[in-house]
Design a protein around this motif. Structure first.
Motif, PDB file in Angstrom:
ATOM      1  N   GLY A   2      -2.473   5.388  11.818  1.00 43.64           N
ATOM      2  CA  GLY A   2      -3.298   5.554  13.006  1.00 43.64           C
ATOM      3  C   GLY A   2      -4.451   4.580  13.086  1.00 43.64           C
ATOM      4  O   GLY A   2      -4.789   4.088  14.174  1.00 43.64           O
ATOM      5  N   VAL A   3      -5.074   4.276  11.957  1.00 41.93           N
ATOM      6  CA  VAL A   3      -6.193   3.340  11.956  1.00 41.93           C
ATOM      7  C   VAL A   3      -5.723   1.954  12.369  1.00 41.93           C
ATOM      8  O   VAL A   3      -6.365   1.273  13.172  1.00 41.93           O
ATOM      9  N   ALA A   4      -4.576   1.524  11.835  1.00 39.57           N
ATOM     10  CA  ALA A   4      -4.037   0.214  12.186  1.00 39.57           C
ATOM     11  C   ALA A   4      -3.627   0.167  13.651  1.00 39.57           C
ATOM     12  O   ALA A   4      -3.815  -0.852  14.322  1.00 39.57           O
ATOM     13  N   VAL A   5      -3.057   1.262  14.149  1.00 43.33           N
ATOM     14  CA  VAL A   5      -2.686   1.310  15.568  1.00 43.33           C
ATOM     15  C   VAL A   5      -3.913   1.087  16.442  1.00 43.33           C
ATOM     16  O   VAL A   5      -3.891   0.300  17.394  1.00 43.33           O
ATOM     17  N   ALA A   6      -4.996   1.795  16.127  1.00 44.72           N
ATOM     18  CA  ALA A   6      -6.224   1.658  16.913  1.00 44.72           C
ATOM     19  C   ALA A   6      -6.779   0.242  16.819  1.00 44.72           C
ATOM     20  O   ALA A   6      -7.232  -0.338  17.821  1.00 44.72           O
ATOM     21  N   LEU A   7      -6.739  -0.331  15.626  1.00 48.31           N
ATOM     22  CA  LEU A   7      -7.269  -1.677  15.429  1.00 48.31           C
ATOM     23  C   LEU A   7      -6.467  -2.709  16.205  1.00 48.31           C
ATOM     24  O   LEU A   7      -7.028  -3.548  16.916  1.00 48.31           O
ATOM     25  N   PHE A   8      -5.146  -2.640  16.093  1.00 52.54           N
ATOM     26  CA  PHE A   8      -4.303  -3.611  16.795  1.00 52.54           C
ATOM     27  C   PHE A   8      -4.332  -3.392  18.309  1.00 52.54           C
ATOM     28  O   PHE A   8      -4.216  -4.346  19.083  1.00 52.54           O
ATOM     29  N   ALA A   9      -4.488  -2.141  18.728  1.00 46.41           N
ATOM     30  CA  ALA A   9      -4.605  -1.872  20.164  1.00 46.41           C
ATOM     31  C   ALA A   9      -5.885  -2.497  20.719  1.00 46.41           C
ATOM     32  O   ALA A   9      -5.902  -3.032  21.840  1.00 46.41           O
ATOM     33  N   LEU A  10      -6.958  -2.425  19.929  1.00 47.38           N
ATOM     34  CA  LEU A  10      -8.214  -3.063  20.341  1.00 47.38           C
ATOM     35  C   LEU A  10      -8.032  -4.573  20.463  1.00 47.38           C
ATOM     36  O   LEU A  10      -8.502  -5.193  21.422  1.00 47.38           O
ATOM     37  N   VAL A  11      -7.334  -5.160  19.505  1.00 43.54           N
ATOM     38  CA  VAL A  11      -7.067  -6.601  19.551  1.00 43.54           C
ATOM     39  C   VAL A  11      -6.211  -6.942  20.773  1.00 43.54           C
ATOM     40  O   VAL A  11      -6.478  -7.913  21.488  1.00 43.54           O
ATOM     41  N   ALA A  52      -7.812 -11.543  11.948  1.00 41.67           N
ATOM     42  CA  ALA A  52      -8.869 -10.711  11.365  1.00 41.67           C
ATOM     43  C   ALA A  52      -8.383  -9.281  11.175  1.00 41.67           C
ATOM     44  O   ALA A  52      -8.658  -8.641  10.148  1.00 41.67           O
ATOM     45  N   ALA A  53      -7.638  -8.781  12.158  1.00 42.21           N
ATOM     46  CA  ALA A  53      -7.119  -7.424  12.057  1.00 42.21           C
ATOM     47  C   ALA A  53      -6.089  -7.302  10.934  1.00 42.21           C
ATOM     48  O   ALA A  53      -6.102  -6.342  10.157  1.00 42.21           O
ATOM     49  N   TRP A  54      -5.218  -8.285  10.827  1.00 44.10           N
ATOM     50  CA  TRP A  54      -4.202  -8.254   9.777  1.00 44.10           C
ATOM     51  C   TRP A  54      -4.842  -8.356   8.389  1.00 44.10           C
ATOM     52  O   TRP A  54      -4.373  -7.724   7.432  1.00 44.10           O
ATOM     53  N   CYS A  55      -5.891  -9.133   8.271  1.00 40.42           N
ATOM     54  CA  CYS A  55      -6.592  -9.229   6.988  1.00 40.42           C
ATOM     55  C   CYS A  55      -7.155  -7.874   6.580  1.00 40.42           C
ATOM     56  O   CYS A  55      -7.136  -7.497   5.401  1.00 40.42           O
ATOM     57  N   ALA A  56      -7.661  -7.120   7.574  1.00 44.24           N
ATOM     58  CA  ALA A  56      -8.204  -5.797   7.286  1.00 44.24           C
ATOM     59  C   ALA A  56      -7.098  -4.836   6.863  1.00 44.24           C
ATOM     60  O   ALA A  56      -7.228  -4.096   5.885  1.00 44.24           O
ATOM     61  N   VAL A  57      -5.992  -4.847   7.613  1.00 41.87           N
ATOM     62  CA  VAL A  57      -4.887  -3.937   7.319  1.00 41.87           C
ATOM     63  C   VAL A  57      -4.274  -4.241   5.949  1.00 41.87           C
ATOM     64  O   VAL A  57      -3.895  -3.330   5.200  1.00 41.87           O
ATOM     65  N   ALA A  58      -4.190  -5.531   5.615  1.00 44.65           N
ATOM     66  CA  ALA A  58      -3.585  -5.931   4.335  1.00 44.65           C
ATOM     67  C   ALA A  58      -4.548  -5.830   3.158  1.00 44.65           C
ATOM     68  O   ALA A  58      -4.154  -6.093   2.018  1.00 44.65           O
ATOM     69  N   GLY A  59      -5.808  -5.496   3.435  1.00 47.63           N
ATOM     70  CA  GLY A  59      -6.788  -5.360   2.363  1.00 47.63           C
ATOM     71  C   GLY A  59      -7.217  -6.687   1.759  1.00 47.63           C
ATOM     72  O   GLY A  59      -7.684  -6.732   0.610  1.00 47.63           O
ATOM     73  N   LEU A  60      -7.085  -7.766   2.526  1.00 49.31           N
ATOM     74  CA  LEU A  60      -7.415  -9.086   1.979  1.00 49.31           C
ATOM     75  C   LEU A  60      -8.909  -9.295   1.809  1.00 49.31           C
ATOM     76  O   LEU A  60      -9.335 -10.084   0.963  1.00 49.31           O
ATOM     77  N   TYR A  61      -9.711  -8.617   2.612  1.00 46.42           N
ATOM     78  CA  TYR A  61     -11.152  -8.802   2.500  1.00 46.42           C
ATOM     79  C   TYR A  61     -11.659  -8.360   1.126  1.00 46.42           C
ATOM     80  O   TYR A  61     -12.628  -8.917   0.608  1.00 46.42           O
ATOM     81  N   GLU A  62     -11.020  -7.348   0.568  1.00 45.65           N
ATOM     82  CA  GLU A  62     -11.441  -6.870  -0.733  1.00 45.65           C
ATOM     83  C   GLU A  62     -10.917  -7.754  -1.861  1.00 45.65           C
ATOM     84  O   GLU A  62     -11.515  -7.808  -2.937  1.00 45.65           O
TER      85      GLU A  62
END
Length: 201
Positions: A46-55, A82-92
């Motif tokens: 659900g979080v990814a859906v909301a994020l990608f929908a915003l994009v 940017a959204a994919w980086c967040a979903v894939a956990g790349l920022y961490e």
């Protein structure tokens, strides 16, 4: 060189400022964003859906406002990445990626905000000079950087507490966003039409 914020008349005679009727390069990015939404839905994230929908919603803005192709593609690619980086956990996992994305994304979106403002008659009169265009771009970028951080805080508090939010992280993100906004303002000013007074200076 294709301007970032001033659409040119197309080969087919389309008036500047009117959205293209046929496919444009940025539509590929919009398809990518739509596929990302559907993929996240299939994965029941659900979080990814909301994020990608915003994009996806954001990628419609340059299409609807007849943004130049370079700005259209750049804003879509950067926000989707940017959204994919967040979903894939790349920022961490990748040190410095967060600051890089904040700087680039805020700069591109600041340039897009300037383009949108120039389409409004009242604002267009205020943005006639290069100095005004640059100042507006920096201000828009600064505002976007603050909104981005507020969304991260809300996301951490209400949606997912794994979203990394600390005072140092917030300060760094805001600084990166400001740097990106200044870089965007420089690009916008260089491509902005000169007024007669500026041409004489």
């Amino acid at each position: 060189m294709t301007p970032l914020t001033t659409p040119a008349r197309t080969a087919g005679g389309r008036a500047p400022g009117s959205p293209a009727r046929g496919p444009v390069p940025g539509d590929l990015v919009r398809v990518g964003a739509l596929v990302s939404v559907l993929g996240a839905a299939v994965a029941s994230d659900g979080v990814a859906v909301a994020l990608f929908a915003l994009v996806l919603g954001g990628t419609v803005v340059p299409r609807a406002t007849a943004a130049p192709p370079a700005l259209d593609v750049a804003s879509g690619v950067v926000t989707l990445a940017a959204a994919w980086c967040a979903v894939a956990g790349l920022y961490e996992r990748v040190e410095g990626l967060d600051l890089l994305v904040h700087g680039v994304a805020t700069g591109v979106l600041a340039a897009l905000a300037h383009h949108v403002l120039r389409r409004r008659d009242g604002a267009a009169r205020l943005l006639r000079t290069r100095r005004a265009a640059a100042a507006t771009t920096v201000a828009a970028g600064a505002l976007l950087a603050v909104v981005w951080e507020l969304l991260e805080v809300l996301g951490h508090t209400l949606v997912d507490d794994t979203i990394y939010v600390t005072p140092a992280d917030t300060a760094g993100d805001l600084a990166a966003g400001l740097v990106g906004s200044v870089a965007a303002a420089w690009c916008v000013a260089r491509r902005h039409p000169r007024t007669p007074a500026e041409a004489r200076a």
